[in-house]
Motif scaffolding. Structure first.
Motif, PDB file in Angstrom:
ATOM      1  N   THR A  33       0.848  -1.190   0.000  1.00  0.00           N
ATOM      2  CA  THR A  33       0.000   0.000   0.000  1.00  0.00           C
ATOM      3  C   THR A  33       0.883   1.239   0.000  1.00  0.00           C
ATOM      4  O   THR A  33       1.902   1.276   0.686  1.00  0.00           O
ATOM      5  N   LEU A  34       0.482   2.227  -0.783  1.00  0.00           N
ATOM      6  CA  LEU A  34       1.218   3.477  -0.895  1.00  0.00           C
ATOM      7  C   LEU A  34       0.234   4.627  -0.720  1.00  0.00           C
ATOM      8  O   LEU A  34      -0.772   4.692  -1.422  1.00  0.00           O
ATOM      9  N   SER A  35       0.518   5.512   0.217  1.00  0.00           N
ATOM     10  CA  SER A  35      -0.344   6.657   0.469  1.00  0.00           C
ATOM     11  C   SER A  35       0.399   7.926   0.045  1.00  0.00           C
ATOM     12  O   SER A  35       1.476   8.223   0.587  1.00  0.00           O
ATOM     13  N   VAL A  36      -0.166   8.651  -0.907  1.00  0.00           N
ATOM     14  CA  VAL A  36       0.518   9.800  -1.506  1.00  0.00           C
ATOM     15  C   VAL A  36      -0.440  10.983  -1.576  1.00  0.00           C
ATOM     16  O   VAL A  36      -1.632  10.802  -1.871  1.00  0.00           O
ATOM     17  N   SER A  37       0.083  12.176  -1.339  1.00  0.00           N
ATOM     18  CA  SER A  37      -0.730  13.387  -1.427  1.00  0.00           C
ATOM     19  C   SER A  37      -0.939  13.769  -2.887  1.00  0.00           C
ATOM     20  O   SER A  37      -0.071  13.511  -3.735  1.00  0.00           O
ATOM     21  N   PRO A  38      -2.071  14.403  -3.192  1.00  0.00           N
ATOM     22  CA  PRO A  38      -2.306  14.880  -4.564  1.00  0.00           C
ATOM     23  C   PRO A  38      -1.172  15.785  -5.027  1.00  0.00           C
ATOM     24  O   PRO A  38      -0.672  16.632  -4.274  1.00  0.00           O
ATOM     25  N   GLY A  39      -0.729  15.581  -6.265  1.00  0.00           N
ATOM     26  CA  GLY A  39       0.348  16.367  -6.832  1.00  0.00           C
ATOM     27  C   GLY A  39       1.731  15.826  -6.545  1.00  0.00           C
ATOM     28  O   GLY A  39       2.706  16.258  -7.173  1.00  0.00           O
ATOM     29  N   GLU A  40       1.825  14.874  -5.622  1.00  0.00           N
ATOM     30  CA  GLU A  40       3.117  14.283  -5.303  1.00  0.00           C
ATOM     31  C   GLU A  40       3.409  13.110  -6.248  1.00  0.00           C
ATOM     32  O   GLU A  40       2.542  12.620  -6.971  1.00  0.00           O
ATOM     33  N   ARG A  41       4.658  12.639  -6.180  1.00  0.00           N
ATOM     34  CA  ARG A  41       5.085  11.518  -7.016  1.00  0.00           C
ATOM     35  C   ARG A  41       4.843  10.200  -6.299  1.00  0.00           C
ATOM     36  O   ARG A  41       5.101  10.079  -5.100  1.00  0.00           O
ATOM     37  N   ALA A  42       4.367   9.214  -7.062  1.00  0.00           N
ATOM     38  CA  ALA A  42       4.194   7.856  -6.541  1.00  0.00           C
ATOM     39  C   ALA A  42       5.130   6.926  -7.305  1.00  0.00           C
ATOM     40  O   ALA A  42       5.167   6.954  -8.531  1.00  0.00           O
ATOM     41  N   THR A  43       5.878   6.113  -6.559  1.00  0.00           N
ATOM     42  CA  THR A  43       6.823   5.175  -7.169  1.00  0.00           C
ATOM     43  C   THR A  43       6.508   3.766  -6.714  1.00  0.00           C
ATOM     44  O   THR A  43       6.552   3.458  -5.526  1.00  0.00           O
ATOM     45  N   LEU A  44       6.176   2.902  -7.661  1.00  0.00           N
ATOM     46  CA  LEU A  44       5.789   1.523  -7.393  1.00  0.00           C
ATOM     47  C   LEU A  44       6.876   0.610  -7.970  1.00  0.00           C
ATOM     48  O   LEU A  44       7.374   0.845  -9.073  1.00  0.00           O
ATOM     49  N   SER A  45       7.183  -0.453  -7.229  1.00  0.00           N
ATOM     50  CA  SER A  45       8.240  -1.370  -7.645  1.00  0.00           C
ATOM     51  C   SER A  45       7.702  -2.749  -7.963  1.00  0.00           C
ATOM     52  O   SER A  45       6.713  -3.198  -7.358  1.00  0.00           O
ATOM     53  N   CYS A  46       8.380  -3.411  -8.879  1.00  0.00           N
ATOM     54  CA  CYS A  46       8.041  -4.769  -9.277  1.00  0.00           C
ATOM     55  C   CYS A  46       9.355  -5.503  -9.527  1.00  0.00           C
ATOM     56  O   CYS A  46      10.207  -5.015 -10.283  1.00  0.00           O
ATOM     57  N   ARG A  47       9.505  -6.649  -8.887  1.00  0.00           N
ATOM     58  CA  ARG A  47      10.733  -7.433  -9.032  1.00  0.00           C
ATOM     59  C   ARG A  47      10.388  -8.820  -9.547  1.00  0.00           C
ATOM     60  O   ARG A  47       9.468  -9.476  -9.036  1.00  0.00           O
ATOM     61  N   ALA A  48      11.146  -9.274 -10.522  1.00  0.00           N
ATOM     62  CA  ALA A  48      10.974 -10.617 -11.067  1.00  0.00           C
ATOM     63  C   ALA A  48      12.018 -11.554 -10.479  1.00  0.00           C
ATOM     64  O   ALA A  48      13.163 -11.145 -10.247  1.00  0.00           O
ATOM     65  N   SER A  49      11.630 -12.809 -10.262  1.00  0.00           N
ATOM     66  CA  SER A  49      12.541 -13.782  -9.654  1.00  0.00           C
ATOM     67  C   SER A  49      13.657 -14.204 -10.599  1.00  0.00           C
ATOM     68  O   SER A  49      14.669 -14.759 -10.160  1.00  0.00           O
ATOM     69  N   GLN A  50      13.485 -13.952 -11.886  1.00  0.00           N
ATOM     70  CA  GLN A  50      14.546 -14.103 -12.886  1.00  0.00           C
ATOM     71  C   GLN A  50      14.275 -13.149 -14.016  1.00  0.00           C
ATOM     72  O   GLN A  50      13.169 -12.588 -14.099  1.00  0.00           O
ATOM     73  N   SER A  51      15.246 -12.948 -14.865  1.00  0.00           N
ATOM     74  CA  SER A  51      15.120 -11.920 -15.901  1.00  0.00           C
ATOM     75  C   SER A  51      13.929 -12.167 -16.827  1.00  0.00           C
ATOM     76  O   SER A  51      13.702 -13.285 -17.297  1.00  0.00           O
ATOM     77  N   VAL A  52      13.167 -11.082 -17.070  1.00  0.00           N
ATOM     78  CA  VAL A  52      12.087 -11.115 -18.045  1.00  0.00           C
ATOM     79  C   VAL A  52      12.377 -10.138 -19.181  1.00  0.00           C
ATOM     80  O   VAL A  52      11.480  -9.763 -19.934  1.00  0.00           O
ATOM     81  N   SER A  53      13.646  -9.708 -19.279  1.00  0.00           N
ATOM     82  CA  SER A  53      14.034  -8.733 -20.296  1.00  0.00           C
ATOM     83  C   SER A  53      13.171  -7.481 -20.136  1.00  0.00           C
ATOM     84  O   SER A  53      13.044  -6.962 -19.031  1.00  0.00           O
ATOM     85  N   SER A  54      12.550  -7.005 -21.203  1.00  0.00           N
ATOM     86  CA  SER A  54      11.630  -5.870 -21.099  1.00  0.00           C
ATOM     87  C   SER A  54      10.180  -6.314 -21.297  1.00  0.00           C
ATOM     88  O   SER A  54       9.308  -5.501 -21.614  1.00  0.00           O
ATOM     89  N   ASN A  55       9.924  -7.613 -21.099  1.00  0.00           N
ATOM     90  CA  ASN A  55       8.595  -8.181 -21.323  1.00  0.00           C
ATOM     91  C   ASN A  55       7.712  -7.993 -20.101  1.00  0.00           C
ATOM     92  O   ASN A  55       7.340  -8.952 -19.407  1.00  0.00           O
ATOM     93  N   LEU A  56       7.376  -6.739 -19.839  1.00  0.00           N
ATOM     94  CA  LEU A  56       6.622  -6.405 -18.639  1.00  0.00           C
ATOM     95  C   LEU A  56       5.559  -5.362 -18.943  1.00  0.00           C
ATOM     96  O   LEU A  56       5.802  -4.407 -19.680  1.00  0.00           O
ATOM     97  N   ALA A  57       4.383  -5.575 -18.338  1.00  0.00           N
ATOM     98  CA  ALA A  57       3.265  -4.649 -18.473  1.00  0.00           C
ATOM     99  C   ALA A  57       2.791  -4.209 -17.094  1.00  0.00           C
ATOM    100  O   ALA A  57       2.998  -4.915 -16.099  1.00  0.00           O
ATOM    101  N   TRP A  58       2.152  -3.042 -17.058  1.00  0.00           N
ATOM    102  CA  TRP A  58       1.524  -2.523 -15.846  1.00  0.00           C
ATOM    103  C   TRP A  58       0.045  -2.266 -16.133  1.00  0.00           C
ATOM    104  O   TRP A  58      -0.315  -1.792 -17.204  1.00  0.00           O
TER     105      TRP A  58
END
Lengths: 122, 106
Positions: free
Chosen positions: B10-35
């Motif tokens: 969970t990430l709580s951010v004020s309006p107008g501020e920056r939100a940074t979300l992370s995703c880690r793969a257990s092994q390389s997926v190259s650039s084959n990633l979607a959000w």
């Protein structure tokens, strides 16, 4: 407009079967692979299965392998998910989703249906 | 099977501020990633594919970066309508989703 519409959900007893449908419109259905993705109540997204654009290849998550079958009828612009031996843990909203680029199977999914709810309960 | 791990839960951010979300793969997926973004009662919506390419119609405040095993989704200036759960998904020869990050407006 580009659209996917699921149907066929409902309440079913454990061990029974159910068939879901996904009707496509507004795009060339026969050019795109289509996935089924499910979401249990209050949980995250779980990939279920995918079928290639021409139906020649299909792949399944381990959790449904051997119980579920994905198929498609390109003449009817419709995708199916045949679900057998249903379990309580199959209870979820089931979404169909289009792979954004043809003819790949595994990629991002850019068009989603609204979902159909399956409840497995005695 | 490649496991996708998202943080924070969970990430709580004020309006107008920056939100940074992370995703880690257990092994390389190259650039084959979607959000994806999912709001309550709605289907997921594709935001980013190929790790950093915005999907059609997605506002410029959404950006993706990363390669291999470490990926980031950044919302540069959070708007109230960005309150949602965000999922990463790899498609490197198979497909799995991360567990999601819920973004709340502070």
């Amino acid at each position: 407009q580009v659209q996917l519409v699921e149907s066929g959900g409902g309440v079913v007893q454990p061990g029974r079967s159910l068939r879901l449908s996904c009707a496509a419109s507004g795009f060339t259905f026969s050019s795109h692979a289509i996935h089924w993705v499910r979401q249990a109540p209050g949980k995250g997204l779980e990939w279920v299965a995918v079928i290639s654009y021409d139906g020649s290849n299909s792949y399944y998550a381990d959790s449904v392998q051997g119980r579920f079958t994905i198929s498609r009828d390109n003449s009817k612009n419709t995708l199916y998910l045949h679900m057998n031996s249903l379990r309580a843990e199959d209870t979820a909203v089931y979404y169909c989703a289009r792979v954004q680029f043809e003819p790949v199977v595994f990629y991002g999914m850019d068009v989603w249906g609204q979902g159909t709810t399956v409840t497995v309960s005695s | 099977e490649i496991v996708m791990t998202q943080s924070p839960a969970t990430l709580s951010v004020s309006p107008g501020e920056r939100a940074t979300l992370s995703c880690r793969a257990s092994q390389s997926v190259s650039s084959n990633l979607a959000w994806y973004q999912q709001k309550p009662g709605q289907a997921p919506r594709l935001l980013i594919y190929a790790a950093s390419t915005r999907a059609s119609g997605i506002p410029a405040r959404f950006s993706g970066s990363g390669f291999g095993t470490e990926f980031t989704l950044t919302i540069s200036s959070l708007q109230s309508e960005d309150s949602a759960v965000y999922y990463c998904q790899h498609y490197n020869d198979w497909l799995t989703f991360g567990g999601g990050t819920m973004v709340e407006i502070k």
